[in-house]
Design a protein around this motif. Sequence first.
Motif, PDB file in Angstrom:
ATOM      1  N   GLU A  71       0.833  -1.201   0.000  1.00  0.00           N
ATOM      2  CA  GLU A  71       0.000   0.000   0.000  1.00  0.00           C
ATOM      3  C   GLU A  71       0.870   1.255   0.000  1.00  0.00           C
ATOM      4  O   GLU A  71       0.582   2.230  -0.698  1.00  0.00           O
ATOM      5  CB  GLU A  71      -0.921  -0.014   1.228  1.00  0.00           C
ATOM      6  N   GLU A  72       1.954   1.204   0.759  1.00  0.00           N
ATOM      7  CA  GLU A  72       2.853   2.359   0.851  1.00  0.00           C
ATOM      8  C   GLU A  72       3.569   2.618  -0.474  1.00  0.00           C
ATOM      9  O   GLU A  72       3.650   3.757  -0.944  1.00  0.00           O
ATOM     10  CB  GLU A  72       3.885   2.137   1.963  1.00  0.00           C
ATOM     11  N   SER A  73       4.096   1.543  -1.093  1.00  0.00           N
ATOM     12  CA  SER A  73       4.827   1.722  -2.353  1.00  0.00           C
ATOM     13  C   SER A  73       3.879   2.165  -3.468  1.00  0.00           C
ATOM     14  O   SER A  73       4.242   2.997  -4.307  1.00  0.00           O
ATOM     15  CB  SER A  73       5.543   0.431  -2.750  1.00  0.00           C
ATOM     16  N   ARG A  74       2.668   1.638  -3.463  1.00  0.00           N
ATOM     17  CA  ARG A  74       1.690   2.026  -4.486  1.00  0.00           C
ATOM     18  C   ARG A  74       1.341   3.505  -4.357  1.00  0.00           C
ATOM     19  O   ARG A  74       1.217   4.214  -5.356  1.00  0.00           O
ATOM     20  CB  ARG A  74       0.428   1.169  -4.376  1.00  0.00           C
ATOM     21  N   LYS A  75       1.176   3.980  -3.129  1.00  0.00           N
ATOM     22  CA  LYS A  75       0.863   5.397  -2.917  1.00  0.00           C
ATOM     23  C   LYS A  75       2.012   6.276  -3.394  1.00  0.00           C
ATOM     24  O   LYS A  75       1.798   7.321  -4.022  1.00  0.00           O
ATOM     25  CB  LYS A  75       0.580   5.670  -1.440  1.00  0.00           C
ATOM     26  N   ASN A  76       3.227   5.844  -3.119  1.00  0.00           N
ATOM     27  CA  ASN A  76       4.401   6.601  -3.547  1.00  0.00           C
ATOM     28  C   ASN A  76       4.474   6.674  -5.071  1.00  0.00           C
ATOM     29  O   ASN A  76       4.799   7.716  -5.647  1.00  0.00           O
ATOM     30  CB  ASN A  76       5.666   5.949  -2.983  1.00  0.00           C
ATOM     31  N   ILE A  77       4.153   5.565  -5.718  1.00  0.00           N
ATOM     32  CA  ILE A  77       4.143   5.518  -7.182  1.00  0.00           C
ATOM     33  C   ILE A  77       3.070   6.454  -7.734  1.00  0.00           C
ATOM     34  O   ILE A  77       3.302   7.214  -8.676  1.00  0.00           O
ATOM     35  CB  ILE A  77       3.912   4.072  -7.668  1.00  0.00           C
TER      36      ILE A  77
END
Length: 222
Positions: free
Chosen positions: A195-201
């Motif tokens: 969830e964190e990496s997707r938000k950053n992307i």
Amino acid sequence: MIDSKIEIAIGDALVAFSEYNSFDATQLTEVFGEVFESDEDFLTKVDELDEVFDDNPEIEVLREVFFDLLLINFFSADVKKLEDDYLETAEWEDIEEQTLDRGTELLNLLLYLNECEDEDIEPELEDYLKEFLLVDEDEFQDEYRIYEPVIANQILIDSPPAEINKVALSLPEDSEVKELFYPMMCFFQNIESTEESRKNIADHAVSPDFDMAVYDILQAFN
């Protein structure tokens, strides 16, 4: 017929697009499902797919990506109803000619991900370029030309999405991988999305609605 993975990818793409666009594309999930599940021949299904996009210009950016999905679905599901050598027939050759200018390089990447699943290997950018696309081989120089921006920027796999964004924006407009560059590189950087990496992307996306739709399609195939 519709392949289960394709069905998930369609749903995920429409949800992602809607998340970053004012248009609710999820209302078209059933319509797309009907097109993909149709027993019509491939070219008729292409016409039906185009009709959905013609009626909904808000999602025009996804047209060729969904063509890729339709073609993958044909290879995965529809072709099972046809003769074993159908893809070697004059009829299929004619279809290929008629759709030569359709689709994107996402098709190759999805075929690669299917192969990774079949062979139980983890997708890697270098493997995709050298072992699947064979960009180092003399007879595959078209692939080298198309993917030259990716080949030249493989180091971005270890860079934050903000850096990938900068390079994506700098690519020439006529690059065949310009639109896909950001979601493709981010995918290979985050094979196991959180969830964190997707938000950053998403926060650093070039075109969040398109980029995240493509990114989630790739995750659905992973």
